[in-house]
Design a protein around this motif. Structure first.
Motif, PDB file in Angstrom:
ATOM      1  N   VAL A   5      20.865 -11.902  65.604  1.00 15.23           N
ATOM      2  CA  VAL A   5      20.670 -11.052  64.435  1.00 15.23           C
ATOM      3  C   VAL A   5      20.907 -11.918  63.205  1.00 15.23           C
ATOM      4  N   GLN A   6      19.956 -11.909  62.300  1.00 15.41           N
ATOM      5  CA  GLN A   6      20.071 -12.690  61.072  1.00 15.41           C
ATOM      6  C   GLN A   6      21.045 -12.015  60.112  1.00 15.41           C
ATOM      7  N   ALA A   7      21.951 -12.796  59.559  1.00  8.77           N
ATOM      8  CA  ALA A   7      22.874 -12.255  58.565  1.00  8.77           C
ATOM      9  C   ALA A   7      22.093 -11.794  57.335  1.00  8.77           C
ATOM     10  N   ASN A 105      37.135 -13.783  50.119  1.00  5.05           N
ATOM     11  CA  ASN A 105      36.289 -12.591  49.990  1.00  5.05           C
ATOM     12  C   ASN A 105      35.064 -12.653  50.893  1.00  5.05           C
ATOM     13  N   VAL A 106      34.491 -13.827  51.045  1.00  3.85           N
ATOM     14  CA  VAL A 106      33.358 -13.966  51.960  1.00  3.85           C
ATOM     15  C   VAL A 106      33.821 -13.729  53.400  1.00  3.85           C
ATOM     16  N   ARG A 107      35.021 -14.153  53.735  1.00  2.00           N
ATOM     17  CA  ARG A 107      35.550 -13.897  55.088  1.00  2.00           C
ATOM     18  C   ARG A 107      35.680 -12.393  55.325  1.00  2.00           C
ATOM     19  N   ILE A 108      36.107 -11.654  54.301  1.00  2.00           N
ATOM     20  CA  ILE A 108      36.183 -10.192  54.419  1.00  2.00           C
ATOM     21  C   ILE A 108      34.795  -9.631  54.718  1.00  2.00           C
ATOM     22  N   MET A 109      33.804 -10.108  53.982  1.00  2.00           N
ATOM     23  CA  MET A 109      32.427  -9.649  54.192  1.00  2.00           C
ATOM     24  C   MET A 109      31.940 -10.009  55.590  1.00  2.00           C
ATOM     25  N   GLU A 110      32.210 -11.231  56.029  1.00  3.45           N
ATOM     26  CA  GLU A 110      31.761 -11.688  57.351  1.00  3.45           C
ATOM     27  C   GLU A 110      32.389 -10.859  58.466  1.00  3.45           C
ATOM     28  N   ARG A 111      33.713 -10.656  58.369  1.00  5.54           N
ATOM     29  CA  ARG A 111      34.404  -9.875  59.414  1.00  5.54           C
ATOM     30  C   ARG A 111      33.851  -8.459  59.477  1.00  5.54           C
ATOM     31  N   TRP A 112      33.628  -7.842  58.303  1.00  6.21           N
ATOM     32  CA  TRP A 112      33.089  -6.485  58.287  1.00  6.21           C
ATOM     33  C   TRP A 112      31.695  -6.476  58.908  1.00  6.21           C
ATOM     34  N   TRP A 113      30.840  -7.394  58.494  1.00  4.69           N
ATOM     35  CA  TRP A 113      29.467  -7.421  59.002  1.00  4.69           C
ATOM     36  C   TRP A 113      29.450  -7.642  60.515  1.00  4.69           C
ATOM     37  N   LEU A 114      30.276  -8.574  60.988  1.00  6.39           N
ATOM     38  CA  LEU A 114      30.339  -8.818  62.438  1.00  6.39           C
ATOM     39  C   LEU A 114      30.829  -7.579  63.182  1.00  6.39           C
ATOM     40  N   SER A 115      31.789  -6.864  62.607  1.00  5.71           N
ATOM     41  CA  SER A 115      32.277  -5.638  63.265  1.00  5.71           C
ATOM     42  C   SER A 115      31.163  -4.597  63.335  1.00  5.71           C
ATOM     43  N   GLN A 116      30.334  -4.535  62.311  1.00  8.01           N
ATOM     44  CA  GLN A 116      29.204  -3.597  62.314  1.00  8.01           C
ATOM     45  C   GLN A 116      28.199  -3.975  63.394  1.00  8.01           C
ATOM     46  N   GLN A 117      27.952  -5.261  63.561  1.00 11.80           N
ATOM     47  CA  GLN A 117      27.003  -5.728  64.581  1.00 11.80           C
ATOM     48  C   GLN A 117      27.546  -5.441  65.986  1.00 11.80           C
ATOM     49  N   HIS A 118      28.857  -5.612  66.133  1.00  9.59           N
ATOM     50  CA  HIS A 118      29.498  -5.362  67.426  1.00  9.59           C
ATOM     51  C   HIS A 118      29.414  -3.880  67.797  1.00  9.59           C
ATOM     52  N   GLN A 119      29.553  -3.010  66.804  1.00  8.55           N
ATOM     53  CA  GLN A 119      29.497  -1.565  67.047  1.00  8.55           C
ATOM     54  C   GLN A 119      28.098  -1.115  67.460  1.00  8.55           C
ATOM     55  N   LYS A 120      27.079  -1.855  67.047  1.00  7.26           N
ATOM     56  CA  LYS A 120      25.699  -1.489  67.356  1.00  7.26           C
ATOM     57  C   LYS A 120      25.333  -1.782  68.815  1.00  7.26           C
TER      58      LYS A 120
END
Length: 121
Positions: A5-7, A105-120
């Protein structure tokens, strides 16, 4: 089948901006990395204000990705800490070398985005 999945573009832009502001330049022998935040921050007050505005660009990118408000508030706190440290002569310059709010702050964004991908999945 490709599971890659492309970021989001906003995250990729935020990563590039954080790298530019916080760690683009490596000081040989010392192994310390610095970026525009350190260099522009050497200009009293004005430099710090310019970098705060730049940092808020990353928060805007997080909002465009629909990063939750609570996480964006944490991001703003990181910016505030960086700014408040930055206005203290000399201490602020050292803080810019070690307290890298844009990368945090980018790490916060990355962790959130990865958690969203994991939930999918």
């Amino acid at each position: 089948m490709n599971d890659m999945v492309q970021a989001p573009k906003a995250l990729l832009k935020a990563q590039k901006l954080a790298n530019l502001t916080d760690s683009k330049i490596r000081i040989p022998l010392l192994g310390i990395r610095l970026g525009l935040d350190f260099l522009v921050g050497l200009i009293p007050v004005v430099g710090d204000l310019i970098m705060v505005a730049t940092s808020f660009t990353i928060v805007g990118m997080a909002k465009s990705m629909q990063v939750p408000r609570a996480l964006r508030v944490s991001m703003v706190k990181n910016i505030a800490i960086d700014f408040l440290l930055g206005v203290i002569p000399f201490v602020g310059d050292l803080a810019d070398l070690f307290y890298k709010s844009n990368q945090k702050n980018v790490r916060i964004m990355e962790r959130w985005w990865l958690s969203q991908q994991h939930q999918k999945k």
